[in-house]
Structure formats: structure tokens, C-alpha cells
Design an enzyme around this catalytic site. Structure first.
Site, PDB file in Angstrom:
ATOM      1  N   LYS A 108       0.866  -1.189   0.000  1.00  0.00           N
ATOM      2  CA  LYS A 108       0.000   0.000   0.000  1.00  0.00           C
ATOM      3  C   LYS A 108       0.895   1.229   0.000  1.00  0.00           C
ATOM      4  CE  LYS A 108      -4.535   0.499   0.151  1.00  0.00           C
ATOM      5  NZ  LYS A 108      -5.504  -0.457  -0.409  1.00  0.00           N
ATOM      6  N   GLY A 220     -25.820   1.307   0.774  1.00  0.00           N
ATOM      7  CA  GLY A 220     -25.019   1.943  -0.274  1.00  0.00           C
ATOM      8  C   GLY A 220     -25.677   1.750  -1.631  1.00  0.00           C
ATOM      9  N   GLY A 222     -23.496   2.686  -4.565  1.00  0.00           N
ATOM     10  CA  GLY A 222     -22.387   3.109  -5.422  1.00  0.00           C
ATOM     11  C   GLY A 222     -21.956   1.979  -6.328  1.00  0.00           C
ATOM     12  N   ASN A 223     -20.684   1.977  -6.674  1.00  0.00           N
ATOM     13  CA  ASN A 223     -20.166   0.992  -7.630  1.00  0.00           C
ATOM     14  C   ASN A 223     -20.417  -0.445  -7.173  1.00  0.00           C
ATOM     15  OD1 ASN A 223     -17.451  -0.793  -8.056  1.00  0.00           O
ATOM     16  ND2 ASN A 223     -18.065   0.216  -9.937  1.00  0.00           N
TER      17      ASN A 223
HETATM   18  P1  NAD Z   1     -18.878   4.444  -3.920  1.00  0.00           P
HETATM   19  O1  NAD Z   1     -18.278   5.723  -3.502  1.00  0.00           O
HETATM   20  O2  NAD Z   1     -19.083   4.170  -5.366  1.00  0.00           O
HETATM   21  O3  NAD Z   1     -20.312   4.249  -3.207  1.00  0.00           O
HETATM   22  C1  NAD Z   1     -20.485   4.379  -1.825  1.00  0.00           C
HETATM   23  C2  NAD Z   1     -21.977   4.356  -1.535  1.00  0.00           C
HETATM   24  O4  NAD Z   1     -22.152   4.349  -0.125  1.00  0.00           O
HETATM   25  C3  NAD Z   1     -22.730   5.576  -2.071  1.00  0.00           C
HETATM   26  O5  NAD Z   1     -23.987   5.171  -2.543  1.00  0.00           O
HETATM   27  C4  NAD Z   1     -22.874   6.451  -0.839  1.00  0.00           C
HETATM   28  O6  NAD Z   1     -24.002   7.320  -0.920  1.00  0.00           O
HETATM   29  C5  NAD Z   1     -23.090   5.378   0.219  1.00  0.00           C
HETATM   30  N1  NAD Z   1     -22.852   5.836   1.577  1.00  0.00           N
HETATM   31  C6  NAD Z   1     -21.816   6.574   2.066  1.00  0.00           C
HETATM   32  N2  NAD Z   1     -21.985   6.794   3.380  1.00  0.00           N
HETATM   33  C7  NAD Z   1     -23.132   6.177   3.732  1.00  0.00           C
HETATM   34  C8  NAD Z   1     -23.833   6.022   4.948  1.00  0.00           C
HETATM   35  N3  NAD Z   1     -23.409   6.550   6.100  1.00  0.00           N
HETATM   36  N4  NAD Z   1     -24.992   5.310   4.938  1.00  0.00           N
HETATM   37  C9  NAD Z   1     -25.461   4.757   3.801  1.00  0.00           C
HETATM   38  N5  NAD Z   1     -24.840   4.876   2.615  1.00  0.00           N
HETATM   39  C10 NAD Z   1     -23.685   5.558   2.593  1.00  0.00           C
HETATM   40  O7  NAD Z   1     -17.955   3.320  -3.252  1.00  0.00           O
HETATM   41  P2  NAD Z   1     -17.758   1.805  -3.696  1.00  0.00           P
HETATM   42  O8  NAD Z   1     -16.639   1.738  -4.665  1.00  0.00           O
HETATM   43  O9  NAD Z   1     -19.079   1.211  -4.042  1.00  0.00           O
HETATM   44  O10 NAD Z   1     -17.192   1.170  -2.344  1.00  0.00           O
HETATM   45  C11 NAD Z   1     -18.054   0.826  -1.280  1.00  0.00           C
HETATM   46  C12 NAD Z   1     -17.270   0.025  -0.238  1.00  0.00           C
HETATM   47  O11 NAD Z   1     -16.670  -1.102  -0.848  1.00  0.00           O
HETATM   48  C13 NAD Z   1     -16.103   0.763   0.442  1.00  0.00           C
HETATM   49  O12 NAD Z   1     -15.986   0.239   1.750  1.00  0.00           O
HETATM   50  C14 NAD Z   1     -14.900   0.327  -0.362  1.00  0.00           C
HETATM   51  O13 NAD Z   1     -13.688   0.422   0.375  1.00  0.00           O
HETATM   52  C15 NAD Z   1     -15.266  -1.118  -0.607  1.00  0.00           C
HETATM   53  N6  NAD Z   1     -14.567  -1.729  -1.748  1.00  0.00           N
HETATM   54  C16 NAD Z   1     -14.721  -1.227  -2.997  1.00  0.00           C
HETATM   55  C17 NAD Z   1     -14.062  -1.820  -4.056  1.00  0.00           C
HETATM   56  C18 NAD Z   1     -14.233  -1.332  -5.462  1.00  0.00           C
HETATM   57  O14 NAD Z   1     -13.671  -1.945  -6.371  1.00  0.00           O
HETATM   58  N7  NAD Z   1     -15.001  -0.272  -5.714  1.00  0.00           N
HETATM   59  C19 NAD Z   1     -13.236  -2.935  -3.834  1.00  0.00           C
HETATM   60  C20 NAD Z   1     -13.111  -3.445  -2.538  1.00  0.00           C
HETATM   61  C21 NAD Z   1     -13.790  -2.831  -1.498  1.00  0.00           C
END
Ligand code: NAD
Length: 429
Positions: A108, A220, A222-223
Site C-alpha cells: 500500500k 449503499g 455506489g459501484n
Molecule cells: P462508492 O463511492 O461508489 O459508493 C459508496 C456508496 O455508499 C454511495 O452510494 C454512498 O451514498 C453510500 N454511503 C456513504 N456513506 C453512507 C452512509 N453513512 N450510509 C449509507 N450509505 C452511505 O464506493 P464503492 O466503490 O461502491 O465502495 C463501497 C465500499 O466497498 C467501500 O468500503 C470500499 O472500500 C469497498 N470496496 C470497494 C471496491 C471497489 O472496487 N469499488 C473494492 C473493494 C472494497
């Protein structure tokens, strides 16, 4: 470099490791080796700012363990970055790569900075400076960075360009998270959410449940959440509730439709940060509920896909008795107190570092394709992802059943054992 804070993530990562080391009865030398990173770099990056003055930024790279292959892990840009956060995240990357059995170690990196207050030119200078400091200590066969908090594909391309300029040749496998067409992999956008549902599909089989007879609630949108829901719906499942953070109100809301959400409709009223428009959702027949409502729904499956520390000792008691599976898309969504509640209730937990490893697995595929300079079709990427995630899940659930371990402990035992064995096989310990 920041000092110790009240909550030290590295101490937490070491405590988790110690628990598994005891379960595995690891010898003292292996424990000592794996409790700490193999190598750490801390350095200064001088940047001539747009106002003509020089500002010096602090950068880090931690290579926790490379017994199983080149280290891999993101680079974070954050004003509160600390070496201990980077150490903890590097150690967790070692376990994540090992549990899905990809031939990589954990690393990291970070820079203490806030990109919101930096022009694109200043950010480019930080990226190039970071690579200049580490050009001999990273590379496709040594340590492969990727995007993380507040870094993106553009930062990765600046870093790649600097690395190639220094070494005088093309090394697309030096870094991942590149855009498709510039060395990126098809399927990366879907990989984490789809990977989560590949493991969920296997957990349902193990519990004798058919996806089309189940329903889910997701934190959530998001992605990770959107692609998890996409594949879960393709398997026949129904999502009753999702939640998101509302930037304007500075609070979270849940959105419920008892007949099941329409993914395409909800996506069309969601911004690029995963925030759903409340007014438009109401017009489309969604109930808008408090943020924590996603957790108490009468569903078979919960998928926390937002943030860390969301299922806690305080709220875990509110989980409906119908819930059979918690599939952790987010990193660290469940606190140790909540873990105990889930365990006592016999809820099947697919632990985060297994459940969301689809992202790093696809980054590994990007690395492989870049090193070959030959790129696969999307179906091939997702097919290979399915094979990796499914076999990782089956190894964990098989061990959990045989040794009567909680799924999270079983996943740790497999990961740490693989790394310890690689150190032994190399004659290090
Ligand atoms: P993102 O930013 O695309 O989406 C995050 C979502 O969570 C959004 O819809 C946001 O509105 C919501 N959110 C934020 N705070 C909130 C709360 N207090 N209550 C309810 N909803 C809330 O992020 P992502 O890429 O989807 O990642 C989400 C999680 O997955 C994170 O913990 C990230 O570390 C983990 N993760 C992501 C990936 C990846 O490839 N994107 C890989 C491994 C782990």
C-alpha cells in the site's frame, strides 16, 4: 509522518493476525516476520506549486510481504494519511490476495495531501515525484500500485508515464486501474459487485436456498452495490431496500419498495457519487426511510456495501430473524461486537476480504493482460473471476464446516497459512 492516534489500524491488524497465529500455532519466527512489513519507504516529494513556491509532500510505500509474488495495493492521497494506516492496509492486502489465491503479496502507498486543494499540474508533479523516489523499488515484477482513496486513472497514467520514461521502455504491467484502451481491463467496473454475488450464489447453494426465492437489503448504492444488485437480479433475486448518503442533508436515507426496486429506474435518479434523489424516488413510489432502516428489513440477505463500522454491537440486535446471510461488500462493515451477535445467531457471514476480493482479482487480471500486451474479452474476464471467487469461497466454507470455525476466522486461517507456508518454502523461516 503522523504519530499514533487513539485508534491505531496497524495495532488492530496485528491483533487480528495474532488471533489467527494462535489458531494456527505459528512458530515465533514466522509470527515476527508477518506481524511487520518486509520493507517500508518514507520520503519527501518537493513540488514547485503554481504560485512559484516549493512545497514538500510526504510519501510512503509499504511492502508487507512478497513471498507469494510481487506486492500489490493502492496509493491513497489523503490529508490525514499515516504510516500506520498504510502498514495496516498493506497487511490486509497480503491476506486478501492470499485468500483468493492470486500470486501476489500485499502493499500500500500514500501521500499526505488533499487533491481538492491542488491543481491538476500540482497533482501530476506529486505523482511523478512519487515514482521518481521509488523507481528502483517498484515495477511489474516487484510491486504494482493501483488507485485508492482520492486517486484515479489519470494519476495512474502520470505515474506509468514517469516510470516508463525513467526505465526507457513500455511497462504497462507496472500499474493497474488504467482506462480501457490504455492498458485497463474490461470488467473491472463490475468486478467487485459481481465477485460479491458469485460468493453469495455459492452461500445460497450451501444453505439450500434458491436465489429466486430470496430477497435482499443493501447499504449503499455506489459501484459495489449497483453491480452486486445487477447480478443478484439476473440470478432471480429481489432487492427490497437500498440506502445512500445524502450530501445536502448530511445524513443517510433508505429507499424501500416492497415489490422490489427497479435497478435501472433507481440508477437514472442517482448521481455519480451513489446519491439517490429523494424527491424523484418518492414520485416513483419509493418509501424514504431513515438511514439505518436497510438493516432491519425482513429479508434473507444483507449486503453492507457502503462504509466501515456500520453493523455494530448497538444495532445488530435489530437485524430481522429472517436474515440468513450477511455478504460484506464494504471493507470492515461489521465491528467485532456485531460479529459475535451474528455468530451466536448462526448467520452466514461472507467476510469482506473474501467477498470484495473481486476488485483486486480483476486488477491482477489487468496486470497479467498488460504484461502480455494482449487483452481478453469481457466475458473471459468475468468467467475467470467467477472461477477464482467460487473456488476461494468453497475453500473457506469447507474449512469452516470441517473445523467448526466462523467463516471470517476460516478465511483468515487459509490466507495466513498460505503466506506462512510460502515463507517456509522459500527458506525464510
Ligand atoms: P462508492 O463511492 O461508489 O459508493 C459508496 C456508496 O455508499 C454511495 O452510494 C454512498 O451514498 C453510500 N454511503 C456513504 N456513506 C453512507 C452512509 N453513512 N450510509 C449509507 N450509505 C452511505 O464506493 P464503492 O466503490 O461502491 O465502495 C463501497 C465500499 O466497498 C467501500 O468500503 C470500499 O472500500 C469497498 N470496496 C470497494 C471496491 C471497489 O472496487 N469499488 C473494492 C473493494 C472494497
Amino acid at each position: 509522518m503522523a504519530g499514533k492516534s487513539a485508534f491505531n489500524p496497524f495495532e488492530m491488524a496485528q491483533a487480528q493476525f495474532d488471533k489467527v497465529a494462535n489458531l494456527l500455532d505459528l512458530d515465533a519466527g514466522t509470527r515476527e516476520l508477518l506481524r511487520f512489513p518486509l520493507r517500508e519507504y518514507a520520503f519527501s516529494i518537493p513540488v514547485r506549486m503554481d504560485d512559484g513556491k516549493v512545497k514538500v509532500f510526504r510519501g510512503f510505500r509499504v511492502q508487507h510481504n512478497d513471498a507469494r509474488g510481487p506486492t500489490k495495493g493502492g496509493i491513497r492521497f489523503h490529508p490525514q494519511e499515516t504510516i500506520d494506516t498504510v502498514r495496516a492496509l498493506a497487511m490486509w492486502m497480503t491476506w486478501k490476495c492470499a485468500v483468493v489465491d492470486i500470486p501476489l503479496g500485499g502493499g500500500k502507498g500514500g501521500v499526505i495531501c488533499d487533491p481538492h486543494n491542488l491543481s491538476p499540474r500540482e497533482q501530476e508533479a506529486i505523482c511523478r515525484g512519487w515514482v521518481r523516489q521509488l523507481a528502483k523499488d517498484v515495477g511489474p515484477l516487484v510491486d504494482v500500485p493501483a488507485p485508492d482513496v482520492m486517486t484515479n486513472a489519470q494519476h495512474m497514467l502520470w505515474m506509468l508515464d514517469e516510470f516508463e520514461a525513467i526505465h526507457g521502455a513500455k511497462y504497462p504491467g507496472f500499474i493497474t486501474g488504467k482506462p480501457v484502451g490504455m492498458g485497463g481491463s474490461l470488467g473491472r467496473t463490475e468486478a467487485t459487485g459481481y465477485g460479491l454475488v458469485f460468493t453469495l450464489r455459492e452461500a445460497l447453494k450451501e444453505l439450500g436456498l434458491r436465489p429466486e426465492q430470496t430477497c435482499a437489503s443493501v447499504q449503499g448504492f455506489g459501484n459495489v452495490a449497483q453491480y452486486a444488485i445487477e447480478l443478484y437480479h439476473q440470478l432471480g433475486g429481489k432487492t427490497l431496500c437500498v440506502s445512500c448518503w445524502d450530501q445536502a442533508d448530511q445524513t443517510s436515507y433508505s429507499f424501500r419498495k416492497s415489490s422490489g426496486i427497479d435497478l435501472r429506474e433507481l440508477r437514472s435518479i442517482t448521481d455519480r457519487f451513489g446519491g439517490i434523489d429523494k424527491g424523484k424516488a418518492r414520485e416513483r413510489g419509493y418509501e424514504v426511510l431513515p438511514g439505518e432502516a436497510w438493516l432491519t428489513q425482513e429479508v434473507d440477505i444483507l449486503m453492507p456495501c457502503a462504509l466501515e463500522n456500520q453493523v455494530t454491537g448497538d444495532n445488530a440486535g435489530g437485524i430481522h430473524k429472517r436474515v440468513r446471510i450477511v455478504a460484506e461488500g464494504a471493507n470492515g462493515p461489521t465491528t467485532p461486537e456485531a460479529d459475535r451477535v451474528l455468530q451466536q445467531r448462526g448467520i452466514f457471514v461472507i467476510p469482506d476480504f473474501l467477498a470484495n476480493a473481486g476488485g483486486v482479482t480483476c486488477s491482477y487480471f489487468e496486470q497479467v493482460q498488460s504484461n502480455m500486451n494482449y487483452f481478453w474479452e469481457k466475458d473471459e474476464v468475468l468467467g475467470k473471476l467467477d472461477v477464482k471467487m467460487t473456488s476461494a469461497f468453497l475453500a473457506v466454507s469447507d474449512l469452516a464446516r470441517r473445523k467448526k470455525l466462523f467463516q471470517r476466522d476460516a478465511a483468515y486461517v487459509i490466507a495466513v497459512n498460505r503466506v506462512a507456508q510460502a515463507c517456509k518454502d522459500r527458506g525464510w523461516v
